[in-house]
Design a protein around this motif. Structure first.
Motif, PDB file in Angstrom:
ATOM      1  N   ARG A 275       0.842  -1.081  -0.015  1.00  0.00           N
ATOM      2  CA  ARG A 275       0.136  -0.018   0.007  1.00  0.00           C
ATOM      3  C   ARG A 275       1.030   1.316  -0.002  1.00  0.00           C
ATOM      4  O   ARG A 275       1.873   1.031   0.211  1.00  0.00           O
ATOM      5  CB  ARG A 275      -1.137   0.022   1.140  1.00  0.00           C
ATOM      6  N   ILE A 276       0.282   2.383  -0.191  1.00  0.00           N
ATOM      7  CA  ILE A 276       1.013   3.716  -0.446  1.00  0.00           C
ATOM      8  C   ILE A 276       1.030   4.257   0.984  1.00  0.00           C
ATOM      9  O   ILE A 276      -0.044   4.287   1.665  1.00  0.00           O
ATOM     10  CB  ILE A 276       0.605   4.689  -1.202  1.00  0.00           C
TER      11      ILE A 276
ATOM     12  N   LYS B 191      -1.085  -3.604   8.079  1.00  0.00           N
ATOM     13  CA  LYS B 191       0.327  -3.661   8.007  1.00  0.00           C
ATOM     14  C   LYS B 191       1.136  -3.689   9.205  1.00  0.00           C
ATOM     15  O   LYS B 191       1.931  -4.223   9.119  1.00  0.00           O
ATOM     16  CB  LYS B 191       0.476  -2.238   7.146  1.00  0.00           C
TER      17      LYS B 191
ATOM     18  N   TYR C 249       3.912   7.191   9.317  1.00  0.00           N
ATOM     19  CA  TYR C 249       3.057   7.196  10.647  1.00  0.00           C
ATOM     20  C   TYR C 249       1.672   6.417  10.193  1.00  0.00           C
ATOM     21  O   TYR C 249       1.261   6.622   8.949  1.00  0.00           O
ATOM     22  CB  TYR C 249       2.285   8.520  11.060  1.00  0.00           C
ATOM     23  N   THR C 250       1.379   5.668  11.035  1.00  0.00           N
ATOM     24  CA  THR C 250       0.099   4.966  10.824  1.00  0.00           C
ATOM     25  C   THR C 250      -0.758   4.400  12.077  1.00  0.00           C
ATOM     26  O   THR C 250      -0.337   4.795  13.236  1.00  0.00           O
ATOM     27  CB  THR C 250       0.455   3.658   9.817  1.00  0.00           C
TER      28      THR C 250
ATOM     29  N   SER D 169      -8.403  -0.541   8.884  1.00  0.00           N
ATOM     30  CA  SER D 169      -8.283  -1.994   8.347  1.00  0.00           C
ATOM     31  C   SER D 169      -9.419  -2.704   8.757  1.00  0.00           C
ATOM     32  O   SER D 169      -9.702  -3.707   8.494  1.00  0.00           O
ATOM     33  CB  SER D 169      -6.804  -2.591   8.416  1.00  0.00           C
TER      34      SER D 169
HETATM   35  C1  FMN Z   1      -1.303   8.941  -1.519  1.00  0.00           C
HETATM   36  C2  FMN Z   1      -1.443   8.096  -0.410  1.00  0.00           C
HETATM   37  C3  FMN Z   1      -0.967   8.354   0.827  1.00  0.00           C
HETATM   38  C4  FMN Z   1      -0.921   7.694   1.959  1.00  0.00           C
HETATM   39  N1  FMN Z   1      -0.674   7.854   3.357  1.00  0.00           N
HETATM   40  C5  FMN Z   1      -0.621   6.851   4.449  1.00  0.00           C
HETATM   41  C6  FMN Z   1       0.004   7.159   5.608  1.00  0.00           C
HETATM   42  O1  FMN Z   1       1.018   8.027   5.791  1.00  0.00           O
HETATM   43  N2  FMN Z   1      -0.270   6.363   6.455  1.00  0.00           N
HETATM   44  C7  FMN Z   1      -1.273   5.366   6.633  1.00  0.00           C
HETATM   45  O2  FMN Z   1      -1.605   4.542   7.429  1.00  0.00           O
HETATM   46  N3  FMN Z   1      -2.126   5.222   5.271  1.00  0.00           N
HETATM   47  C8  FMN Z   1      -1.606   5.707   4.338  1.00  0.00           C
HETATM   48  N4  FMN Z   1      -2.528   5.830   3.032  1.00  0.00           N
HETATM   49  C9  FMN Z   1      -3.405   4.797   3.084  1.00  0.00           C
HETATM   50  C10 FMN Z   1      -2.990   3.157   2.758  1.00  0.00           C
HETATM   51  O3  FMN Z   1      -2.618   3.318   1.401  1.00  0.00           O
HETATM   52  C11 FMN Z   1      -3.717   2.346   3.241  1.00  0.00           C
HETATM   53  O4  FMN Z   1      -5.006   2.212   2.671  1.00  0.00           O
HETATM   54  C12 FMN Z   1      -4.034   2.239   4.921  1.00  0.00           C
HETATM   55  O5  FMN Z   1      -2.866   2.469   5.360  1.00  0.00           O
HETATM   56  C13 FMN Z   1      -4.340   1.049   5.106  1.00  0.00           C
HETATM   57  O6  FMN Z   1      -3.484  -0.284   4.768  1.00  0.00           O
HETATM   58  P1  FMN Z   1      -3.512  -1.681   5.651  1.00  0.00           P
HETATM   59  O7  FMN Z   1      -4.983  -1.974   5.552  1.00  0.00           O
HETATM   60  O8  FMN Z   1      -2.596  -2.709   4.618  1.00  0.00           O
HETATM   61  O9  FMN Z   1      -2.620  -1.524   7.071  1.00  0.00           O
HETATM   62  C14 FMN Z   1      -2.216   6.338   2.022  1.00  0.00           C
HETATM   63  C15 FMN Z   1      -2.690   6.326   0.649  1.00  0.00           C
HETATM   64  C16 FMN Z   1      -2.533   6.950  -0.418  1.00  0.00           C
HETATM   65  C17 FMN Z   1      -3.044   6.917  -1.560  1.00  0.00           C
END
Ligand code: FMN
Length: 214
Positions: free
Chosen positions: A63-64, A85, A78-79, A143
């Motif tokens: 994922r991004i 993930k 950060y997340t 998630s």
């Molecule tokens: C441009 C862009 C930036 C993103 N930045 C973040 C980020 O910094 N942190 C984050 O948790 N998710 C970010 N996301 C969302 C993740 O891609 C993802 O949907 C989310 O983290 C859940 O992922 P997981 O279920 O695999 O943990 C971003 C998505 C996009 C398209």
């Protein structure tokens, strides 16, 4: 639209051993700077990177996420610590990052290990975010399955009211990760698909540079 017909030719640059920094973090900063240099359309997020994680049992996901800090030898993002993930990182800290900068015809791939940031650092970053993003982090059990969008909107409205004139607390299960790289690849598109690929591998605390076939 024909996918067969879609192709670009890569002529914007070259990457040679004599021009690349001895330290890959130095090289990364140079390329990140060049990727960010304007004028760029608003929609280009040069700090967006693909993060791939795996659970150690064959399950792999990508994922991004956004790169939000660079130390001498670490990449920060950060997340939510309950996200998919984060679960994978807990069971297997080996991750990879991939940056695509199409406007300069470059890609950077990084492999490394992820570790959680300190609570202090996470809170510091959380406080620097716009209030809307802070509230979003509070609303989302990232998630997890949610019944409807409505559930999220209602929770957001409640929290907006609750924290109207107050500081929004950083959720306990939200924060940073840092990735310490052990391998880098710098990729520059070239003509005839003979791209430049220069790769650094860490060996006994020294970086070894090698060219890979495209
Ligand atoms: C441009 C862009 C930036 C993103 N930045 C973040 C980020 O910094 N942190 C984050 O948790 N998710 C970010 N996301 C969302 C993740 O891609 C993802 O949907 C989310 O983290 C859940 O992922 P997981 O279920 O695999 O943990 C971003 C998505 C996009 C398209």
């Amino acid at each position: 639209m024909s996918l067969y017909e879609m192709r670009q030719s890569y002529k914007l640059g070259r990457l040679e051993e004599k021009d690349i920094a001895a330290d890959p973090m130095v090289q990364f900063r140079i390329w990140l700077g060049e990727a960010i240099e304007g004028p760029l359309p608003d929609w280009v997020e040069a700090n967006a990177m693909t993060l791939s994680t795996s659970d150690g049992q064959g399950g792999v996901t990508s994922r991004i996420v956004l790169l939000k800090g660079l130390d001498d030898d670490k990449f920060w993002f950060y997340t939510n610590y309950q996200s998919h993930k984060a679960g994978q990182i807990r069971s297997n800290p080996n991750v990879s990052l991939c940056f695509l900068w199409p406007h300069v015809q470059r890609q950077v791939r990084i492999e490394g290990t992820a570790a959680q940031a300190s609570r202090d650092q996470s809170v510091r970053y959380f406080r620097s975010r716009p209030r809307d993003s802070q509230l979003g982090a509070l609303v989302s059990q990232q998630s997890a399955v949610v019944d409807s969008r409505d559930v999220l909107e209602k929770r957001l409205a409640e929290l907006k009211k609750r924290y109207a004139d107050k500081e929004i607390p950083c959720p306990e299960d939200w924060g940073g990760y840092c990735i310490t790289p052990g391998r880098f690849e710098f990729w520059q598109g070239r003509e005839s698909r003979l791209h430049d690929r220069l790769c650094y591998r860490k060996q006994d605390s020294r970086w070894i540079l090698q060219r890979l076939s495209p």
